[in-house]
Scaffold this motif. Structure first.
Motif, PDB file in Angstrom:
ATOM      1  N   VAL A  45       0.846  -1.207   0.000  1.00 26.29           N
ATOM      2  CA  VAL A  45       0.000   0.000   0.000  1.00 26.29           C
ATOM      3  C   VAL A  45       0.875   1.249   0.000  1.00 26.29           C
ATOM      4  O   VAL A  45       0.645   2.196  -0.756  1.00 26.29           O
ATOM      5  N   GLU A  46       1.906   1.232   0.833  1.00 33.73           N
ATOM      6  CA  GLU A  46       2.795   2.396   0.892  1.00 33.73           C
ATOM      7  C   GLU A  46       3.457   2.632  -0.462  1.00 33.73           C
ATOM      8  O   GLU A  46       3.584   3.767  -0.914  1.00 33.73           O
ATOM      9  N   ARG A  47       3.871   1.549  -1.064  1.00 32.24           N
ATOM     10  CA  ARG A  47       4.554   1.663  -2.359  1.00 32.24           C
ATOM     11  C   ARG A  47       3.611   2.280  -3.396  1.00 32.24           C
ATOM     12  O   ARG A  47       3.968   3.185  -4.133  1.00 32.24           O
ATOM     13  N   ILE A  74      -5.217  10.371  -1.030  1.00 30.07           N
ATOM     14  CA  ILE A  74      -3.831   9.909  -0.897  1.00 30.07           C
ATOM     15  C   ILE A  74      -2.836  11.004  -1.270  1.00 30.07           C
ATOM     16  O   ILE A  74      -1.881  11.273  -0.539  1.00 30.07           O
ATOM     17  N   VAL A  75      -3.096  11.665  -2.400  1.00 32.88           N
ATOM     18  CA  VAL A  75      -2.151  12.688  -2.853  1.00 32.88           C
ATOM     19  C   VAL A  75      -2.121  13.839  -1.863  1.00 32.88           C
ATOM     20  O   VAL A  75      -1.045  14.336  -1.486  1.00 32.88           O
ATOM     21  N   ALA A  76      -3.290  14.258  -1.402  1.00 35.04           N
ATOM     22  CA  ALA A  76      -3.350  15.378  -0.461  1.00 35.04           C
ATOM     23  C   ALA A  76      -2.596  15.020   0.823  1.00 35.04           C
ATOM     24  O   ALA A  76      -1.848  15.835   1.374  1.00 35.04           O
ATOM     25  N   ARG A  77      -2.802  13.799   1.274  1.00 35.46           N
ATOM     26  CA  ARG A  77      -2.125  13.389   2.508  1.00 35.46           C
ATOM     27  C   ARG A  77      -0.597  13.400   2.316  1.00 35.46           C
ATOM     28  O   ARG A  77       0.157  13.868   3.174  1.00 35.46           O
ATOM     29  N   GLN A  78      -0.169  12.879   1.159  1.00 35.23           N
ATOM     30  CA  GLN A  78       1.278  12.845   0.903  1.00 35.23           C
ATOM     31  C   GLN A  78       1.834  14.260   0.822  1.00 35.23           C
ATOM     32  O   GLN A  78       2.919  14.536   1.321  1.00 35.23           O
ATOM     33  N   LEU A  79       1.070  15.147   0.172  1.00 36.91           N
ATOM     34  CA  LEU A  79       1.513  16.544   0.076  1.00 36.91           C
ATOM     35  C   LEU A  79       1.603  17.167   1.478  1.00 36.91           C
ATOM     36  O   LEU A  79       2.583  17.839   1.813  1.00 36.91           O
ATOM     37  N   LEU A  96       1.843   6.872  -6.616  1.00 41.51           N
ATOM     38  CA  LEU A  96       0.782   7.800  -7.002  1.00 41.51           C
ATOM     39  C   LEU A  96       1.235   9.238  -6.759  1.00 41.51           C
ATOM     40  O   LEU A  96       1.048  10.121  -7.596  1.00 41.51           O
ATOM     41  N   PHE A  97       1.838   9.460  -5.597  1.00 39.36           N
ATOM     42  CA  PHE A  97       2.300  10.800  -5.243  1.00 39.36           C
ATOM     43  C   PHE A  97       3.379  11.266  -6.218  1.00 39.36           C
ATOM     44  O   PHE A  97       3.371  12.416  -6.681  1.00 39.36           O
ATOM     45  N   LEU A  98       4.311  10.372  -6.536  1.00 45.27           N
ATOM     46  CA  LEU A  98       5.378  10.730  -7.470  1.00 45.27           C
ATOM     47  C   LEU A  98       4.810  11.036  -8.852  1.00 45.27           C
ATOM     48  O   LEU A  98       5.250  11.974  -9.522  1.00 45.27           O
TER      49      LEU A  98
END
Lengths: 275, 432
Positions: A71-73, A243-248, A78-80
């Protein structure tokens, strides 16, 4: 023909100056605004590139240690991919606003260099035609990246039929629900050829390296969250982070460089606004 | 670890030797098949320890592995062996096993990226192909072939394992399957073969893989860099320049290809997770029913043999003895005949009982099939969707690369290449 003098001439001269001022001032303003935009966009691209590079660097250290869950990967990929898409978009805008000099020195992804509306192939030199074909290839690659990004989002949103938590069974009966997660994977999958491709173009190498490295998602980093441009409403905004927002948000919270931190929070706000 | 091919030949040999053995042994042999799994037997070791790299290997030493979705094979001809099995289950296993092998290999630290691929991968550094020789939930036999980018076959053999009590086995998704010894043995063999490669061979494999992909995308530009021997081994003829712009273009495409396979693997991972519970449960419940059925069949057979032996004994006493003996053993013979008949009947009843378990096994099989089939269809649908749209894009890129190459070199290339999953276009070394 006699020379004009007196109040009439002075009035005419004043009118000419006024007209010139009226004509020139907005242009000057626009130019100044354009310069500011270009500078701002360039800084934004640099900031995002720094973030991508750092994720890649951090993760190359984690490579092969098997501490990255599936999941982390996936979330990191996705973030990258999101960062790559943002960089490409800003490069495209820079190119449109300021032409080649505006993107000079930036490692813009191939898709960003593609401009629509190229001329006909007639009367072009061989070099120009290769350049045009390269742009078409880059544009195709960019489209493909977008498709992969959409696919990652689709995958991330996929609801498993069985529970994803808990483990298996310690003997003595049928399996309970659940999946333990794919911890302990070696080199994190994801564009693994990037690093070994050697001659990769900028975007390809960047995507490959970063995706290959993957990212070990850090904690919330709440310790540094209170400073450095954090939006006052970040806490309430975080409630429905995807997911993207959280990573940001996590990248912004972890960031120690105030300028980068500010840029990341801006990206976070923009992303949330778009959503 | 040993490898075998479970086949009729061994059983035939066993049957041929039965005439030579005394009858008590024959009786034992008759009872034996009902007491344990006959196909394929337990060939891999027990509690196999995984080989794990002692230290982190440098990036340059890592080989990427593509595991192709397995060939589901065929169901056993013997109706008793195929009870409760179906091709739907085999299709499900053909996608489940490679994913679990992937997880097992990823933990060893010997490999770069390990991915499951729907078809042969021209850019694979190591390609693992598998075929399900036998699988019934408690026994599994997989034929595995590993080949590197140079077309050098590392090994090609069959691994088999039987789990006698599935319900008592520890299982953990992605980590410990019922047939974990089998998967660990395969992973260990792959790691052993990898360990025998020197650094130059690893470099060659990586280069050949890169150029095979390049040749599949731009044959005009890259087919001359590789040559195939008469035996199919692919060798490097020369290397492109480091700053070769065509190589940079193809490398950019290769990165995308890797990301596409990652996306496909996302669906395979999801499929594996979805299938884990019903598949594990099916194997456990089926194992229980099989245990019960075999116990009942064993009891039925024992009773029937003893009953027949008793009747035959009574007849033998009557035939062999004189009139005095016959008179003295009359009651005994009557008891033996009646007891024998009762035992035979009791055996018959037991065998009827085992039919219930057989029905239960059939039911379990069809129930699991109905669960697995939509999952297989879903993952296949996603795979076809992704590879289909990618193939369209690849086709366009191939045309662009061809035009770019023609413009840059002034050479008109040969006919456009096939799709990237076709074997790479390489020159045969013995061709003119």
């Amino acid at each position: 023909m006699g020379q004009d003098s007196g109040p009439g001439a002075a009035r005419r001269a004043w009118r000419v100056w006024l007209a010139a001022l009226v004509l020139v001032f907005p242009v000057s303003l626009a130019t100044a605004a354009g310069d500011t935009d270009i500078r701002d966009l360039r800084q934004g691209v640099l900031a995002l590139q720094q973030v991508r590079a750092r994720i890649g660097h951090e993760l190359s250290g984690l490579q092969g240690d098997g501490r990255l869950t599936t999941v982390e990967r996936r979330e990191t990929r996705l973030f990258l991919a999101f960062l790559l898409a943002r960089i490409r978009e800003d490069c495209r805008r820079l190119l449109a606003a300021g032409g080649g000099p505006a993107v000079a020195g930036l490692d813009c992804p191939a898709g960003g260099a593609a401009l629509p509306g190229q001329g006909s192939t007639a009367a072009r030199t061989s070099g120009e035609e290769v350049e045009l074909l390269d742009r078409q290839l880059a544009s195709g690659l960019a489209e493909f990246d977008d498709m992969l990004l959409a696919e990652e989002q689709r995958l991330a949103a996929r609801v498993p039929r069985q529970g994803e938590s808990a483990g298996g069974r310690d003997g003595g009966g049928p399996a309970g629900s659940g999946f333990g997660g794919g911890k302990g994977e070696g080199r994190a999958p994801g564009g693994g050829q990037g690093a070994q491709a050697g001659g990769d173009s900028g975007p390809a190498a960047g995507a490959g390296q970063a995706a290959e490295s993957g990212a070990r998602r850090s904690g919330t980093g709440a310790g540094t969250a209170a400073s450095g441009g954090r939006p006052p409403d970040a806490g309430s905004m975080a409630a429905d982070d995807d997911i993207v927002a959280r990573q940001l948000r996590e990248a912004a919270e972890k960031e120690t460089d105030p300028e980068l931190k500010k840029r990341l929070w801006e990206e976070y706000r923009k992303y949330k606004a778009q959503r | 670890m040993s490898s075998v091919t479970p086949g009729a030949a061994d059983r035939e040999r066993n049957r041929g030797g039965m005439a030579m053995v005394p009858w008590p042994v024959l009786l034992f042999l008759l009872l034996l098949p009902a007491g344990c799994a006959r196909v394929p037997g337990r060939q891999v070791g027990d509690q196999v320890a995984p080989m794990v790299a002692e230290h982190e290997l440098p990036e340059s030493a890592l080989l990427d592995v593509s595991i192709r979705v397995f060939d589901p094979g065929t169901l056993p001809d013997d109706p008793d062996e195929r009870v409760g099995l179906s091709m739907d289950i085999r299709e499900a296993e053909a996608r489940f096993f490679p994913v679990h092998l992937k997880y097992t290999m990823q933990r060893t630290g010997y490999w770069g990226v390990v991915r499951v691929v729907p078809d042969d991968d021209p850019g694979a550094e190591v390609l693992v192909r598998g075929r399900i020789e036998y699988s019934d939930g408690e026994s599994c036999a997989l034929h595995i072939e590993a080949v590197d980018a140079r077309n050098v076959v590392w090994f090609s053999k069959t691994y088999a394992e039987t789990v006698e009590h599935p319900a008592s086995e520890r299982t953990e998704p992605a980590r410990h399957d019922l047939f974990q010894d089998l998967f660990t043995t395969i992973a260990n063999d792959l790691a052993s073969h990898r360990g025998r490669l020197d650094a130059a061979e690893v470099r060659e494999i990586r280069e050949v893989a890169r150029l095979r992909f390049a040749a599949a995308m731009a044959p005009d530009a890259f087919s001359g860099y590789l040559a195939a021997d008469a035996d199919g081994r692919i060798r490097l003829v020369r290397l492109p320049a480091r700053d070769d712009p065509m190589l940079a273009r193809v490398s950019a495409i290769r990165v995308r290809d890797g990301m596409l396979v990652d996306a496909i693997n996302g669906y395979y991972d999801g499929y594996y997770r979805d299938l884990w519970e019903p598949y594990t449960n099916w194997r456990i419940f089926r194992g229980r029913e099989l245990d019960t059925m075999r116990r009942l069949q064993r009891q039925a057979l024992t009773r029937q043999i003893l009953g027949i032996a008793s009747i035959v004994g009574a007849i033998a006493i009557g035939v062999a003895g004189d009139s005095d003996t016959r008179a003295r053993t009359s009651t005994l013979r009557d008891v033996m005949v009646m007891g024998g008949a009762a035992a035979v009947y009791s055996g018959y009843q037991k065998s009827r009982e085992s039919e219930i378990n057989r029905d239960a096994i059939e039911e379990l099989g069809s129930s699991f099939s109905s669960e697995a089939e939509p999952l297989v269809m879903e993952v296949e649908g996603q795979t076809v969707r992704l590879t289909g749209s990618a193939e369209q894009q690849y086709s366009r890129w191939r045309q662009l690369l061809r035009r770019i190459y023609a413009r840059e070199t002034g050479l008109a290339g040969p006919a456009p290449a096939g799709p990237p999953d076709q074997p790479a276009d390489v020159h045969r070394a013995d061709s003119p």
